[in-house]
Design a protein around this motif. Structure first.
Motif, short mmCIF file in Angstrom:
data_model
loop_
_atom_site.label_atom_id
_atom_site.label_comp_id
_atom_site.label_asym_id
_atom_site.label_seq_id
_atom_site.Cartn_x
_atom_site.Cartn_y
_atom_site.Cartn_z
N GLN A 74 -26.37 23.98 19.64
CA GLN A 74 -25.71 25.46 19.78
C GLN A 74 -26.32 25.90 21.27
OE1 GLN A 74 -23.52 26.64 17.70
NE2 GLN A 74 -23.73 24.71 16.78
N SER A 75 -27.24 25.65 21.77
CA SER A 75 -27.86 26.39 23.04
C SER A 75 -26.95 25.75 24.03
CB SER A 75 -29.35 25.83 23.23
OG SER A 75 -29.42 24.43 23.38
N ARG A 76 -26.85 26.41 25.18
CA ARG A 76 -25.95 26.18 26.54
C ARG A 76 -27.08 26.50 27.33
NH1 ARG A 76 -20.12 28.79 25.56
NH2 ARG A 76 -19.63 27.03 27.09
N LEU A 77 -26.52 25.59 28.56
CA LEU A 77 -27.40 25.98 29.75
C LEU A 77 -26.87 27.32 30.57
CD1 LEU A 77 -27.61 22.33 31.05
CD2 LEU A 77 -29.45 23.76 30.26
#
Length: 442
Positions: free
Chosen positions: A431-434
């Protein structure tokens, strides 16, 4: 407890299936009964021929009519048929014929192999494909038989009509015309309307793809009911035939008699995608004509067809995205439907892969063999697009250059994305994005 067996993915089954058939074909072609000399043909020559047949390319290092016996030609024809239909399609067909139930894994693999949109109805669709192939190839053979029988007698003429019908429909480009000139393809039939029309139609039908067939079969002339993909394939195919035909007619073959000029221009526009027959001297074409042919070879046919190349849809998507940028639109679109981001990313990846391998392969062969770059790029495009058109340098290439072409033919047939998905491990989606930061392009 012991570790559970890891199942092969659909992509891995496809690439391993093609590799296994290629190796089996190579060993069969090495048998003394396969060559007219009655001796063992070198393994690399057999591997090259088998790869070219299974990958429905048509590049050869031995003249098919002169070097191979009827047994050897039959092996080549079977390899072409398996390669054109697809290894998975053949395996499913055998399972269906034996009366066994098609497993969910087989259905899923079949879906990937023919680029079907869903698993549901895949067995029935496979039956439709098999019937269509048999009917079309038989019709092609029947139409060409009188011409070949008149020239070569009943037995040999009938065999030639069957061989060339299968080779054309599968977009392979192998020929067994023995007119005393090596690697002459169909040049003896440059003005023959029966051979020209039949081969052209077989190439086009084979290259349109099985899903497009179903749309045409189901909806007839009601084009509005076709899926967007079928509309794109049919319209882009028409453009990629008409525009090169006009160019070849006015700028490449103007010196020929009118019949040869008309048929030659049309034939030369169709055959690069991706059949590999030729009726006119390719070396007599200008570098511009050869480069146009190279680009047509790289584009290839439709997904889920007997043709190779980066595919018409990849080319169309890239063109549509460029037009969207020019017009400052949010998305690329076709016929009132927008293209999703996943498709655009896949198309960009395939496009970059094919262009890179085409250029790197051609430059590597040019450096290794000390040959003109344009000639080597032509052979490289022919291998990557699984076409088979040649400027005559392939039989003289060294073993390293032949291995480069073998690798290109294999990648071109199984598909760049299939190979990537089969060899690289999938990364888990999180779910995390850069953090986002813009980069300037253009």
């Amino acid at each position: 407890m012991g570790k559970s067996k890891k199942r092969l993915s659909s992509s891995q089954m496809i690439i391993l299936g093609f590799a296994a058939v290629i190796l089996l074909g190579a060993f069969l072609l090495m048998l003394p009964v396969s060559s007219k000399s009655g001796t063992v043909t070198p393994f690399l020559d057999c591997l090259f021929t088998s790869t070219s047949a299974v990958c429905v390319t048509g590049l050869v290092v031995q003249d098919t009519a002169v070097h191979w016996t009827v047994f050897g030609q039959t092996i080549i024809l079977l390899l072409i048929q398996i390669g054109g239909m697809g290894v998975i399609t053949v395996a499913v067909a055998i399972t269906m014929a034996s009366g066994k139930k098609i497993s969910l894994m087989q259905r899923s693999t079949m879906q990937d192999a023919i680029s079907a949109p869903q698993v549901g109805g895949i067995v029935r669709f496979t039956g439709f494909i098999l019937k269509g192939i048999v009917i079309i190839e038989l019709l092609g053979a029947v139409i060409m038989a009188p011409v070949f029988i008149q020239d070569y007698g009943f037995g040999e003429g009938l065999w030639m009509s069957i061989f060339h019908s299968v080779s054309a429909f599968c977009n392979a480009g192998f020929d067994i015309v023995d007119d005393g000139v090596l690697y002459n393809s169909l040049m003896g039939y440059a003005a023959d309307p029966v051979i020209n029309v039949t081969i052209i139609l077989l190439i086009i039908i084979g290259g349109l793809g099985f899903l497009t067939w179903r749309d045409v079969y189901t909806n007839g002339l009601h084009v509005k009911r076709y899926r967007m993909q079928s509309k794109v394939i049919l319209s882009v195919t028409a453009g990629l035939i008409v525009i090169p035909t006009v160019y070849f007619f006015f700028f490449e073959f103007a010196q020929l008699p009118m019949a040869q000029r008309i048929w030659g221009s049309l034939f030369q526009a169709v055959t690069p995608r991706t059949a590999g027959f030729n009726t006119l001297d390719l070396n007599a074409m200008s570098e511009t004509g050869q480069m146009l042919t190279s680009l047509l070879m790289i584009i290839g046919g439709a997904p889920g067809s007997t043709a190779g190349g980066m595919k018409i849809t990849t080319f169309a998507v890239m063109f549509s995205v460029a037009m969207a940028v020019f017009q400052r639109r949010q998305n690329g679109q076709f016929f009132g439907r927008r293209i999703d981001d996943e498709t655009i990313k896949n198309a960009a990846t395939v496009f970059l892969m094919y262009i890179t391998l085409f250029l790197v392969g051609g430059m590597a062969i040019s450096k290794l063999e000390d040959l003109m770059l344009m000639d080597c790029l032509y052979e490289s495009a022919s291998a990557m697009g699984t076409v088979g058109l040649s400027l005559g340098i392939t039989p003289e290439l060294g073993w390293v250059s032949r291995l480069i072409l073998i690798a290109q033919m294999y990648i071109g047939r199984v598909g760049g994305l299939t190979l990537i998905f089969a060899t690289l491990p999938a990364t888990r989606n999180t779910q995390s994005r850069l953090p986002l930061e813009k980069i300037s392009v253009g």
